[in-house]
Design a protein around this motif. Structure first.
Motif, short mmCIF file in Angstrom:
data_model
loop_
_atom_site.label_atom_id
_atom_site.label_comp_id
_atom_site.label_asym_id
_atom_site.label_seq_id
_atom_site.Cartn_x
_atom_site.Cartn_y
_atom_site.Cartn_z
N LEU A 18 91.65 40.25 70.24
CA LEU A 18 92.20 40.27 71.59
C LEU A 18 93.71 40.50 71.54
CD1 LEU A 18 90.33 37.11 72.85
CD2 LEU A 18 89.65 39.47 73.23
N SER A 19 94.23 41.01 72.62
CA SER A 19 95.67 41.17 72.72
C SER A 19 96.34 39.81 72.80
CB SER A 19 96.02 41.99 73.96
OG SER A 19 95.62 41.29 75.12
N LEU A 20 97.60 39.74 72.39
CA LEU A 20 98.31 38.48 72.42
C LEU A 20 98.41 37.92 73.82
CD1 LEU A 20 101.19 39.20 69.87
CD2 LEU A 20 99.13 37.81 69.52
N GLU A 21 98.38 38.78 74.85
CA GLU A 21 98.50 38.32 76.22
C GLU A 21 97.33 37.44 76.63
OE1 GLU A 21 99.07 41.32 75.22
OE2 GLU A 21 101.21 41.59 75.65
N SER A 22 96.17 37.61 76.01
CA SER A 22 95.00 36.84 76.40
C SER A 22 94.96 35.47 75.74
CB SER A 22 93.72 37.61 76.04
OG SER A 22 93.60 37.71 74.63
N LYS A 23 95.77 35.26 74.69
CA LYS A 23 95.80 33.98 74.00
C LYS A 23 96.98 33.18 74.51
CE LYS A 23 93.68 35.87 69.81
NZ LYS A 23 93.81 36.08 68.36
N GLN A 24 96.68 32.21 75.35
CA GLN A 24 97.73 31.46 76.01
C GLN A 24 97.41 29.97 76.00
OE1 GLN A 24 97.72 33.37 79.85
NE2 GLN A 24 99.09 35.00 79.19
N LEU A 25 98.45 29.17 76.05
CA LEU A 25 98.30 27.71 76.08
C LEU A 25 98.83 27.18 77.40
CD1 LEU A 25 97.66 25.05 74.56
CD2 LEU A 25 100.03 25.06 73.76
N PHE A 26 98.04 26.28 78.01
CA PHE A 26 98.41 25.66 79.28
C PHE A 26 98.35 24.14 79.14
CE2 PHE A 26 96.54 29.74 80.19
CZ PHE A 26 97.32 30.29 81.20
N VAL A 27 99.17 23.47 79.90
CA VAL A 27 99.10 22.02 80.05
C VAL A 27 98.94 21.73 81.53
CG1 VAL A 27 100.28 19.82 79.80
CG2 VAL A 27 100.50 21.55 78.01
N GLN A 28 97.92 20.94 81.87
CA GLN A 28 97.63 20.65 83.27
C GLN A 28 97.64 19.15 83.51
OE1 GLN A 28 94.37 22.80 85.09
NE2 GLN A 28 93.81 21.05 86.37
N MET A 29 98.34 18.73 84.55
CA MET A 29 98.37 17.33 85.00
C MET A 29 97.79 17.27 86.39
SD MET A 29 102.06 16.01 83.55
CE MET A 29 102.95 17.38 84.31
N SER A 30 96.76 16.42 86.59
CA SER A 30 96.05 16.36 87.86
C SER A 30 95.94 14.92 88.35
CB SER A 30 94.64 16.96 87.73
OG SER A 30 94.69 18.29 87.29
N PHE A 31 95.75 14.81 89.64
CA PHE A 31 95.61 13.49 90.27
C PHE A 31 94.50 13.55 91.32
CE2 PHE A 31 96.53 10.51 93.71
CZ PHE A 31 96.61 9.32 93.01
N ALA A 32 93.70 12.50 91.39
CA ALA A 32 92.63 12.44 92.38
C ALA A 32 92.46 11.01 92.86
CB ALA A 32 91.32 12.95 91.79
N LEU A 33 91.94 10.86 94.06
CA LEU A 33 91.53 9.57 94.60
C LEU A 33 90.01 9.50 94.55
CD1 LEU A 33 93.88 9.16 97.70
CD2 LEU A 33 94.08 8.04 95.47
N MET A 34 89.47 8.50 93.85
CA MET A 34 88.03 8.38 93.66
C MET A 34 87.39 7.62 94.80
SD MET A 34 87.35 7.55 89.67
CE MET A 34 85.61 7.44 90.06
N HIS A 35 86.43 8.27 95.46
CA HIS A 35 85.66 7.61 96.51
C HIS A 35 84.25 7.24 96.03
CE1 HIS A 35 88.57 8.41 99.79
NE2 HIS A 35 88.84 9.50 99.10
N GLU A 36 83.84 7.82 94.90
CA GLU A 36 82.48 7.63 94.43
C GLU A 36 82.39 6.40 93.53
OE1 GLU A 36 80.19 9.44 95.73
OE2 GLU A 36 81.58 10.79 96.74
N GLY A 37 81.16 6.04 93.18
CA GLY A 37 80.90 4.90 92.31
C GLY A 37 80.02 3.86 92.99
N TYR A 38 79.23 3.18 92.19
CA TYR A 38 78.36 2.15 92.73
C TYR A 38 77.96 1.18 91.61
CZ TYR A 38 74.70 5.12 90.73
OH TYR A 38 73.95 5.88 89.87
#
Length: 280
Positions: A18-38
């Motif tokens: 693959l071309s170098l452009e297709s090999k990439q590294l990402f870091v993702q930070m996410s936040f959620a409010l959980m409504h599920e569970g029992y």
């Protein structure tokens, strides 16, 4: 023969230079409010002194779900992600309703409503299939597995006495827990700048904690009689799934004890989360 051909074709596509452009590294930070569970739970009594019924626990406020992921895009359409996070969730157990109408005994009626709090550290492995939708917008389909480690404890036993008086002393329990889980869902990335994206995802997660080994939470109050009763309570509790134990402290022997147990503490359900994704 056909299945071997398809497997070989897929492998060829994934390992094609693959071309170098297709090999990439990402870091993702996410936040959620959980409504599920029992909670799946049950009440047990050592005698038949009380008549008993239960009602489903009341809904609680949303929990918190924070995720940190490292994403390696090895193909224009495929990525692998590893991540961890922190989940904090409180759930109400079923309310036990107890009443006694023993002959010669003043009528007694009360209810117990356990509150359960959990803190979980998950570890994720995900595969992501992505493709561009329109300029600056990319769609993602996500699937993976997780390992969840945490602590679950009974933090309170809300008591409501409607008549009479309580003859028991309460013991609250906690347990470490671990479980495999699975997740799948979809999301959208919005290109905000050259190396920054806004990520919005909807995931369905299946996580069930079914094995516990509970321990009595040390009592910090000033009741002088609790220390002696704690050892007795631990000796009486035979089930590893007990999270609340009402030890008889007053009254006749036929009053008995009340044992609250959990068979499943579940996080299964949808999670909607948003976050920022950085490209390096």
């Amino acid at each position: 023969m056909k299945k071997y051909f398809l497997a070989g074709l897929l492998g060829f596509v994934l390992i094609w230079p693959l071309s170098l452009e297709s090999k990439q590294l990402f870091v993702q930070m996410s936040f959620a409010l959980m409504h599920e569970g029992y909670v799946e739970d049950s009440w047990h009594m050592t005698t038949d002194y009380y008549n008993y019924s239960s009602v489903k626990g009341k809904r609680t406020s949303p929990g918190m779900d924070i995720t940190l992921e490292f994403i390696y895009q090895f193909h224009p359409n495929f990525s692998l992600a590893i991540g961890t996070g922190y989940i904090s969730r409180m759930l109400n157990g079923s309310s036990g309703l107890f009443s006694s109408s023993e002959e010669g005994d003043s009528y007694k009626e009360f209810s117990l409503s356990p509150e359960l709090r959990s803190e979980i550290n998950p570890f994720y492995l995900s595969c992501i299939f992505s493709f561009p939708v329109i300029g600056g917008v990319k769609a993602n389909f996500i699937g993976g597995i997780g390992y969840y480690i945490g602590n679950i404890k009974c933090t309170a036993d809300k008591l409501e006495i409607k008549s009479g008086y309580l003859l028991h002393l309460a013991g609250l329990f906690k347990s470490n827990a671990h479980s495999l889980g699975f997740h799948a869902g979809a999301g959208v990335d919005f290109d905000l700048s050259l190396n920054l994206f806004l990520s919005v995802e909807a995931l369905y997660r299946v996580v069930n904690f079914r094995e516990f080994k509970t321990k009595l939470i040390p009592f910090s109050g000033s009741a002088f009689y609790f220390a002696a009763s704690a050892e007795e309570m631990e000796n009486l509790v035979a089930a590893d799934s007990t999270f609340l134990y009402e030890l008889q402290f007053f009254g006749e022997e036929d009053v008995g004890d009340i044992d609250y147990r959990i068979s499943n503490f579940s996080y299964s359900g949808f999670s909607f989360r948003a976050g920022l994704k950085f490209k390096f």
